[in-house]
Design a protein around this motif. Structure first.
Motif, short mmCIF file in Angstrom:
data_model
loop_
_atom_site.label_atom_id
_atom_site.label_comp_id
_atom_site.label_asym_id
_atom_site.label_seq_id
_atom_site.Cartn_x
_atom_site.Cartn_y
_atom_site.Cartn_z
N TYR A 223 0.74 -1.17 -0.16
CA TYR A 223 0.19 -0.06 -0.13
C TYR A 223 1.04 1.11 -0.21
O TYR A 223 0.78 2.27 -0.57
CB TYR A 223 -0.74 -0.14 1.25
CG TYR A 223 -1.79 1.16 1.45
CD1 TYR A 223 -3.17 1.43 0.55
CD2 TYR A 223 -1.43 2.25 2.07
CE1 TYR A 223 -3.71 2.45 0.94
CE2 TYR A 223 -2.18 3.51 2.41
CZ TYR A 223 -3.47 3.46 1.62
OH TYR A 223 -4.19 4.63 1.92
N LYS A 224 2.08 1.28 0.70
CA LYS A 224 2.78 2.40 0.91
C LYS A 224 3.40 2.73 -0.45
O LYS A 224 3.56 3.77 -0.89
CB LYS A 224 3.91 2.26 1.92
CG LYS A 224 3.40 2.68 3.27
CD LYS A 224 4.35 2.27 4.28
CE LYS A 224 5.17 3.43 5.12
NZ LYS A 224 6.07 3.15 6.02
N TYR A 225 4.07 1.66 -1.07
CA TYR A 225 4.63 1.77 -2.25
C TYR A 225 3.86 2.39 -3.24
O TYR A 225 4.06 3.25 -4.18
CB TYR A 225 5.46 0.59 -2.70
CG TYR A 225 6.70 0.22 -2.53
CD1 TYR A 225 7.67 0.51 -3.32
CD2 TYR A 225 6.90 -0.38 -1.21
CE1 TYR A 225 8.94 0.38 -2.86
CE2 TYR A 225 8.21 -0.50 -0.85
CZ TYR A 225 9.27 -0.11 -1.68
OH TYR A 225 10.56 -0.38 -1.11
N ALA A 226 2.49 1.77 -3.62
CA ALA A 226 1.73 2.31 -4.26
C ALA A 226 1.05 4.01 -3.99
O ALA A 226 0.95 4.68 -5.32
CB ALA A 226 0.30 1.34 -4.65
N PHE A 227 0.63 4.10 -2.99
CA PHE A 227 -0.06 5.23 -2.50
C PHE A 227 0.81 6.47 -1.91
O PHE A 227 0.47 7.46 -2.02
CB PHE A 227 -1.29 5.03 -1.94
CG PHE A 227 -2.41 4.23 -2.63
CD1 PHE A 227 -3.26 4.93 -3.54
CD2 PHE A 227 -2.39 2.83 -2.65
CE1 PHE A 227 -3.87 4.05 -4.21
CE2 PHE A 227 -3.19 2.13 -3.27
CZ PHE A 227 -4.01 2.92 -4.27
N LEU A 228 2.04 5.95 -1.33
CA LEU A 228 2.73 6.93 -0.57
C LEU A 228 4.01 7.28 -1.62
O LEU A 228 4.20 8.46 -1.94
CB LEU A 228 3.37 6.57 0.60
CG LEU A 228 2.59 7.09 1.71
CD1 LEU A 228 1.10 6.90 1.79
CD2 LEU A 228 3.15 6.53 3.15
N ALA B 241 5.42 -1.92 -5.97
CA ALA B 241 4.13 -2.35 -5.25
C ALA B 241 3.97 -3.72 -5.80
O ALA B 241 3.42 -4.77 -5.18
CB ALA B 241 3.09 -1.51 -5.45
N CYS B 242 4.05 -3.59 -7.23
CA CYS B 242 3.63 -5.03 -8.02
C CYS B 242 4.95 -5.99 -7.77
O CYS B 242 4.22 -7.16 -7.53
CB CYS B 242 3.40 -4.67 -9.39
SG CYS B 242 1.74 -3.95 -9.75
N ALA B 243 5.96 -5.75 -7.71
CA ALA B 243 7.08 -6.60 -7.27
C ALA B 243 6.75 -7.41 -6.09
O ALA B 243 6.76 -8.57 -6.01
CB ALA B 243 8.40 -5.92 -7.44
#
Lengths: 336, 287
Positions: free
Chosen positions: A295-300, A307-309
């Motif tokens: 979540y952090k990778y995608a949205f922060l 995020a996909c990795a």
């Protein structure tokens, strides 16, 4: 209660699933040739079959589109984006395994996996033994059964966000009920979700409280299906209470225990609501979980490649457990 | 009550000592359950009725000194609960309706209409059971974003249809229907849709009930997905709004909002508890 022998129609594999789909129609219905009609010419039959197919696909269409868009395509896309730099609106760029190396080098990566695995392990210890013991005791009680069933399931129906907020309030170091209870018992107080050592356990307690109703009910149903003669026979052979549990109860419910264990592993490794709401991943990253990190990778960080990795790694690991679960339910019992 | 023999034999329980132990354990479990499961709910409901100063006091009071309903009315107005509850209701009922229409139609087709590649399609649907839902949340979000569905209820409704478990439940149920009845209807000239509507659906009421409850509860309880797709505060469901607003709101008001958010699900449970409990017990242990 296990049903040995060949598996029923509940199947998972592709070939086997095909068998399941057609099993309802193995023989042609007798009414296809109506007595007053001559058999239709070949062209007609083909047209009719085409119309049948059209109708079948018309019924399938809505569901098929939804599965394609929101299940199949995202699964493929997760793998593709894991090897790309992805910014919405811009052309994606292939970067090989750069996303994976970047994500793995993130100091939070190790913490997230460690926390997730610890959480799962603790959830197995706490959230697994307690419901089983509870079900064991409840099964012996002959009064107020409806009361027990309703009350134990009540927390499950409370929205997870509410139970997380409720426990956040209980854990409050000042006026929280948790410390109040410890003081009442003359025990030392704790930091609960605010302490780096205790935060994860605190979250496991919340998750256990909120979900154990379902587990207890499933165990209860399994216990009730054990034939009473087995206990009688064991008792005649001089088995003590504990021996009866060990040699009758546990073997007889082995299938359910294993099934629930796999389900719980799959569920707890995707924990998100409790850390997000109660601790925000802290203190000192003590409760950052893998899903939280995704979540952090995608949205922060706006890093969809990263995020996909991470998603792909989680998918691979959980896919193993899921496959085990489906295999189990297919070979050992007819589950629906 | 139930006469089947369990771990303890009836004879042991009939003895005076057995009876004493039984009632001790019984009382203990009743107390334990009340403390562990009912008390937190009681604490929440009454906590909202305390004054802001009483709720923060140590040691806490078991019963509010004065009963305020202000927490509840404030929560209703300040946190715009009607709007968020309305959003949740729209999202949940739409998801329920879409699932019922599309999953039932698809299950009926797979079970009864012999589509070409039906086996492959069913395999593909069942394969999604192996994929943990949360792990796919990011690419699913990107797909929803590409379709321009962010902040739209459709972002909840359509992905809800892709529910392999419910679809399979329905298909299994349709598979088990007696063929004679359906064939008789077709001989009488009923079309496929008519058979589905007038015969299959009325016969499927139990399974449709189970699917309906699953669908409603799932949307109402979900958090991560609506958190991602509803960045527009005004469109957020109650679960997301609660967390977003929890920072800057007096504790009593927040607690009142938590209670209000729980009422629909708890009410649903109390009304349908027989069916829900029977569904859970039967669902996973028919081993």
């Amino acid at each position: 209660m296990q049903r040995p022998g060949p598996s029923p129609t509940w199947t998972t594999g592709h070939g086997a699933a095909g068998h399941g789909a057609s099993s309802g129609h193995r023989t042609a219905p007798a009414f296809e040739v109506r007595p007053e009609q001559a058999p239709p010419p070949a062209g007609d039959r083909r047209r009719r079959r085409l119309a049948d197919q059209g109708r079948a696909y018309a019924f399938l269409l809505g569901g098929l589109i939804c599965f394609a868009l929101f299940s199949w395509y995202p699964a493929i896309r997760a793998v593709v984006i894991a090897f790309q730099t992805y910014t919405p609106g811009a052309d994606p760029e292939w970067v090989g395994t750069a996303n994976f190396t970047r994500v793995v080098q993130d100091p939070e990566f190790a913490a997230a996996w460690r926390n997730t695995l610890t959480f799962t392990l603790l959830a197995l210890l706490i959230g697994f033994a307690i419901p089983f013991l509870l079900a064991l005791v409840l099964n012996e009680l002959r009064h107020a059964r409806a009361f027990f069933r309703i009350v134990v399931y009540l927390p499950v129906m409370i929205p997870p966000v509410v139970s997380a907020l409720l426990w956040k309030w209980f854990y409050d170091p000042g006026a929280g009920l948790a410390n109040e209870a410890l003081r009442f018992l003359h025990l030392p107080t704790s930091n609960w979700s605010n302490g780096a050592d205790t935060a994860l356990v605190s979250l496991v307690i919340v998750a256990t409280w909120a979900t154990m109703g379902g587990t207890v009910l499933i165990y209860l149903a399994a216990l009730q299906s054990i034939p009473g003669e087995l206990y009688e026979a064991a008792e005649l052979d001089g088995a003590s209470l504990l021996q009866r549990v060990r040699h009758v109860t546990i073997p007889q419910t082995r299938f359910v225990i294993l099934m629930l264990m796999l389900l719980q592993i799959i569920a707890t490794m995707q924990v998100f609501t409790e850390p997000f709401v109660i601790t925000g991943g802290g203190p000192e990253n003590a409760t950052v979980t893998v899903l939280y990190l995704i979540y952090k990778y995608a949205f922060l960080y706006n890093d969809f490649g990263g995020a996909c990795a991470l998603s792909v790694m989680l998918l691979l690991l959980l896919g193993l457990f899921s496959a085990g679960y489906l295999r189990l339910t297919r070979t050992d019992g007819e589950t629906a | 009550m139930s006469s089947t023999r369990t771990l303890l034999s009836p004879a042991v329980l009939a003895r005076p000592r057995g009876r004493a132990v039984y009632w001790t354990v019984f009382t203990g479990v009743v107390l334990l359950f009340a403390l562990a499961f009912l008390f937190p709910v009681y604490w929440m409901v009454t906590g909202a009725m305390k004054s802001p100063d009483e709720v923060a006091r140590t040691p806490p009071t078991l019963v509010p000194e004065d009963w305020h309903l202000g927490g509840y009315t404030d929560a209703w107005d300040l946190m715009e609960l009607p709007a968020h509850l309305g959003n949740t209701l729209v999202q949940a009922s739409g998801a329920w309706l879409c699932q019922l229409v599309f999953c039932t139609a698809a299950a009926y087709a797979l079970s009864r209409l012999r589509p070409a590649f039906g086996g492959v399609i069913l395999g593909g649907i069942l394969a999604t059971l192996m994929v943990p839902a949360q792990a796919l949340v990011v690419p699913k979000y990107l797909t929803v974003a590409d379709l321009g569905l962010l902040n739209e209820p459709l972002a909840i409704w359509l992905p809800a249809v892709a529910n392999a478990f419910n679809l399979y439940l329905l298909k299994r149920f349709f598979d088990q229907m007696p063929r004679d009845v359906l064939e008789a209807a077709e001989i009488d000239g009923a079309g496929k849709l008519r058979v589905l509507w007038s015969i299959v659906l009325p016969m499927s009421r139990p399974v449709l009930g189970v699917v309906s409850i699953f669908a409603l509860v799932a949307v109402w309880q979900d958090f991560l997905w609506p958190l991602m797709v509803f960045s527009d505060t005004g469109k957020q469901p109650i679960s997301v709004a609660l967390v977003q607003l929890s920072q800057n709101i007096p504790l009593t008001v927040l607690i009142a909002a938590m209670v209000i958010a729980s009422v629909p699900m708890v009410a649903l449970f109390l009304v349908f508890q027989r069916h829900i409990i029977a569904g859970i017990s039967a669902g996973s242990t028919k081993g």
